[in-house]
Design a protein around this motif. Structure first.
Motif, PDB file in Angstrom:
ATOM      1  N   LYS A 370      53.522 -15.318  78.518  1.00  0.00           N
ATOM      2  CA  LYS A 370      53.246 -14.358  77.458  1.00  0.00           C
ATOM      3  C   LYS A 370      52.885 -12.995  78.028  1.00  0.00           C
ATOM      4  CE  LYS A 370      50.974 -14.123  72.966  1.00  0.00           C
ATOM      5  NZ  LYS A 370      50.035 -14.807  72.027  1.00  0.00           N
ATOM      6  N   SER A 371      52.260 -12.996  79.209  1.00  0.00           N
ATOM      7  CA  SER A 371      51.878 -11.724  79.831  1.00  0.00           C
ATOM      8  C   SER A 371      53.085 -10.927  80.302  1.00  0.00           C
ATOM      9  CB  SER A 371      50.934 -11.995  81.010  1.00  0.00           C
ATOM     10  OG  SER A 371      51.581 -12.828  81.985  1.00  0.00           O
ATOM     11  N   ASP A 372      54.234 -11.607  80.467  1.00  0.00           N
ATOM     12  CA  ASP A 372      55.453 -10.921  80.910  1.00  0.00           C
ATOM     13  C   ASP A 372      56.222 -10.289  79.752  1.00  0.00           C
ATOM     14  OD1 ASP A 372      54.990 -11.591  83.560  1.00  0.00           O
ATOM     15  OD2 ASP A 372      56.049 -13.505  83.375  1.00  0.00           O
ATOM     16  N   MET A 373      55.822 -10.568  78.514  1.00  0.00           N
ATOM     17  CA  MET A 373      56.491  -9.979  77.357  1.00  0.00           C
ATOM     18  C   MET A 373      55.879  -8.609  77.070  1.00  0.00           C
ATOM     19  SD  MET A 373      56.605 -13.318  74.854  1.00  0.00           S
ATOM     20  CE  MET A 373      57.095 -14.923  75.486  1.00  0.00           C
ATOM     21  N   LYS A 374      56.668  -7.567  77.217  1.00  0.00           N
ATOM     22  CA  LYS A 374      56.182  -6.206  77.078  1.00  0.00           C
ATOM     23  C   LYS A 374      56.762  -5.542  75.839  1.00  0.00           C
ATOM     24  CE  LYS A 374      54.137  -6.656  81.070  1.00  0.00           C
ATOM     25  NZ  LYS A 374      52.667  -6.827  81.157  1.00  0.00           N
ATOM     26  N   PRO A 375      56.047  -4.549  75.271  1.00  0.00           N
ATOM     27  CA  PRO A 375      56.601  -3.806  74.126  1.00  0.00           C
ATOM     28  C   PRO A 375      57.876  -3.074  74.532  1.00  0.00           C
ATOM     29  CG  PRO A 375      54.240  -3.400  74.376  1.00  0.00           C
ATOM     30  CD  PRO A 375      54.671  -4.125  75.598  1.00  0.00           C
ATOM     31  N   VAL A 376      58.744  -2.854  73.562  1.00  0.00           N
ATOM     32  CA  VAL A 376      59.984  -2.129  73.803  1.00  0.00           C
ATOM     33  C   VAL A 376      59.655  -0.639  73.876  1.00  0.00           C
ATOM     34  CG1 VAL A 376      62.309  -1.645  72.972  1.00  0.00           C
ATOM     35  CG2 VAL A 376      61.268  -3.889  72.564  1.00  0.00           C
ATOM     36  N   PRO A 377      60.052   0.048  74.947  1.00  0.00           N
ATOM     37  CA  PRO A 377      59.738   1.479  75.071  1.00  0.00           C
ATOM     38  C   PRO A 377      60.273   2.277  73.888  1.00  0.00           C
ATOM     39  CG  PRO A 377      60.576   0.603  77.153  1.00  0.00           C
ATOM     40  CD  PRO A 377      60.761  -0.471  76.128  1.00  0.00           C
ATOM     41  N   GLY A 378      59.420   3.144  73.348  1.00  0.00           N
ATOM     42  CA  GLY A 378      59.826   4.012  72.257  1.00  0.00           C
ATOM     43  C   GLY A 378      59.724   3.395  70.882  1.00  0.00           C
ATOM     44  N   ILE A 379      59.264   2.133  70.788  1.00  0.00           N
ATOM     45  CA  ILE A 379      59.149   1.441  69.496  1.00  0.00           C
ATOM     46  C   ILE A 379      57.719   0.943  69.332  1.00  0.00           C
ATOM     47  CG2 ILE A 379      59.936  -0.510  68.090  1.00  0.00           C
ATOM     48  CD1 ILE A 379      62.637  -0.256  69.405  1.00  0.00           C
TER      49      ILE A 379
END
Length: 625
Positions: A370-379
């Motif tokens: 879960k720690s590897d899931m990052k927000p999408v840049p610009g969203i």
């Protein structure tokens, strides 16, 4: 010594969820009848079940082939005890969300019937991988996690076919044999037209290859064995393969199954001539009789009374051209129907051809923390949730139509494509629909595209739609206003994962997860008040994490907010009605391959989905800088 045992045969196909689903008893009888006379030919399922008319089974590659779409699914042939549920014609079913009945997988059905016959009050299916509890007193199934209950029932049907002996012979078309009254469908006409030529060529080749050599043994006590290579619906040349086992044994390559090539040993005394039919042996050591496949005892498998038949395809002889199954899915350069028919014609000409095994699609990436899931840049954010939205009904239909049209004083002499009456005449909805201020003879022209219709027809079209304040031209599909859909409530999640998609080695991946639960249809859906199902959720979809991929994601989020991604209708793959289906915006659901046509690499996908979004009124001009 071969031991004759009675067994019930059940043919099954692999669905998109990785579950083996049984064919009906009537279909299995039909397959067995074809198998007796044509062990590596083609079974036309529409001859016994009209709903299966697009499907045929290729007994050589052990795949079900849908002729109109090219979709191929593996099939397998399983055996059960005559005293089990399929042998008695017992079918256990559960009630789905539509109120209709769905049969359990055969292994589960056998297990339920065993517990029922032993008068157990309940049965826990956890050992079979399902978190369900079966209560025979109330005849219901309970989900142990959600506590949701469904009705189940037991009904009697036709018993599945019963066979005697060991694993059945793997036969080719017998020369001059007839399998019954010929079918008049195009598939059977083509198959039957090539059969005579194939058999004549086979007979000629057998005389040339084996004349005067039958029964001759090698110096080591072994003999040469031939394997017949068959294709989609035809028979090819016999190609010799040598066997060099120890003395008094023969190694024989078995064809017609799904596993890797395996060797089955037979005592020399069971073979009398090179083309004798081959059968795996039954071990009878110490008085114990069991079916041995891959060195394992599969006859007395505890709990399920099931015998897996792992018959394997023989090795393809050198020089034999192969038709890869991956090209038969519609994603490759070979049209599926053309590839199948080519195989038939090549065999009729005496050219050997084999269907290669299809590799399994890679649907999901490796496990991700879960720690590897990052927000999408610009969203902003990582989740969107929709509830039962109130549609904008403040504007009455007349106001909406007037907003986007202008009246035409002199109507042209052409058809109104809504009511199909001439524009110079009154609307076909005259007397059916009445609105103050809109006379049936009034004609209007849409502002952007310029197409003309009766104003009353446009009102009728609007009333028949979503009534959301938007209007769509029925001729060119131009959208006026903001179009919204009928997507049921659910949630959409999106994040970046540290893996690359095929074709995008320098980009990470955007993963989208849609989740919509089953529920009750509302007035905007086809059958208000009726339950709808939601199969295959959560659904995982993938985009490259680059500039264009992020643009597509922004538009998909906008389409989700407008309830345009899904709708309720009839599934084009399963035929199930009143279920959640995609709504003309294609998604990539295959992560690491493109075997189904829903994966990568696909260099045109991002442009294509932008076009589809624009057709729904979600264009790039909607994005804010």
């Amino acid at each position: 010594m071969l031991l004759n045992l009675a067994r019930v045969v059940v043919w099954e196909w692999l669905n998109e969820h990785g579950r083996w689903r049984p064919y009906s008893a009537a279909v299995c009888h039909h397959i067995e009848n074809v198998l007796k006379g044509d062990a590596r030919g083609t079974v036309v399922l529409g001859q016994v079940d009209g709903q299966l008319s697009p499907y045929v089974i290729d007994l050589q590659s052990m795949h079900q082939f849908r002729q109109d779409t090219g979709t191929m699914r593996p099939v397998q042939r399983n055996f059960y005890e005559p005293s089990s549920a399929p042998g008695k014609g017992v079918v256990w079913e559960w009630e789905n969300d539509n109120g209709s009945w769905t049969p359990y997988d055969m292994e589960i059905c056998v297990t339920i019937q065993n517990a029922y016959e032993k008068q157990h009050p309940w049965l826990d299916l956890t050992s079979l991988g399902f978190c369900y509890l079966i209560d025979f007193n109330s005849m219901c199934q309970t989900n142990r996690q959600s506590q949701r209950k469904r009705r189940l029932r037991r009904r009697m049907d036709l018993a599945y076919p019963l066979i005697m002996g060991s694993i059945p012979k793997s036969q080719s078309w017998p020369v001059g044999a007839s399998s019954g009254q010929p079918c008049s469908c195009q598939q059977c006409i083509l198959v039957n037209s090539t059969r005579a030529a194939s058999n004549a060529i086979l007979a000629s080749q057998r005389r040339k290859l084996y004349g005067g050599t039958a029964g001759n043994l090698g110096a080591t006590g072994t003999l040469a064995v031939v394997r017949q290579s068959n294709t989609f619906a035809g028979t090819s040349l016999w190609s010799p393969t040598s066997a060099s086992s120890g003395p008094n044994n023969i190694n024989i390559s078995m064809g017609g199954g799904q596993a890797k090539a395996e060797q089955v040993q037979l005592p020399l005394s069971t073979a009398n001539f090179p083309c004798s039919p081959v059968m795996p042996s039954l071990s009878s050591t110490h008085g114990h009789h069991a079916l041995i496949i891959n060195g394992q005892n599969n006859l007395n498998r505890p709990g399920t009374q099931r015998i897996s038949m792992g018959t394997a395809r023989g090795a393809i002889p050198p020089g034999v051209p192969a038709l890869p199954v991956k090209n038969l899915t519609g994603s490759g350069p070979v049209h599926p129907a053309l590839a199948g028919m080519t195989g038939i014609l090549m065999c009729a000409a005496g050219l050997p051809v084999c269907l290669t095994r299809a590799p399994k699609p890679i649907l999901h990436p490796p496990p991700i923390n879960k720690s590897d899931m990052k927000p999408v840049p610009g969203i902003n954010g990582m989740r969107r949730k929709t509830k039962k939205k109130h549609l904008r009904r403040g504007k009455n239909p007349e106001d909406v139509v007037r907003r986007y049209t202008e009246k035409i004083k002199v109507a042209p002499d052409e058809d109104c494509t809504i009511c199909m009456e001439r524009l110079v005449m009154s609307s076909g909805y005259e007397g059916v629909l009445q609105h103050k201020g809109i006379k049936p003879e009034l004609v209007g022209k849409l502002g952007k595209c310029g197409h003309m219709y009766h104003l009353l027809c446009l009102v009728a079209m609007y009333n028949n739609g979503n009534k959301d304040g938007s209007l769509q031209c029925p001729t060119c599909k131009t959208i006026y206003g903001e179009k919204t859909g009928t997507q049921p409530p659910g949630k959409m999640e999106y994040h970046v994962i540290p893996h690359c998609l095929p074709g995008y080695p320098d980009s990470k991946t955007i993963r989208i997860v849609y989740d919509i639960p089953a529920g009750i249809q509302t007035n905007e859906h086809p059958n208000p008040g009726k339950k709808f199902s939601a199969r295959g959720f959560p659904r995982h979809c993938y985009l490259p994490d680059n500039e264009k991929g992020r643009k597509v994601l922004k538009l998909l989020i906008m389409a989700w907010d407008r309830r345009l991604i899904f709708t309720i209708g009839t599934s084009s793959t399963t035929g199930e009605s009143d279920t959640v289906v995609w709504n003309e915006i294609h998604h990539k659901t295959e992560f690491g391959s493109n075997l189904t046509g829903h994966g990568y690499p696909d260099p045109n996908y991002l442009d294509n989905v932008l076009t589809e979004l624009s057709a729904q009124g979600v264009g790039e001009d909607n994005l804010k800088d």
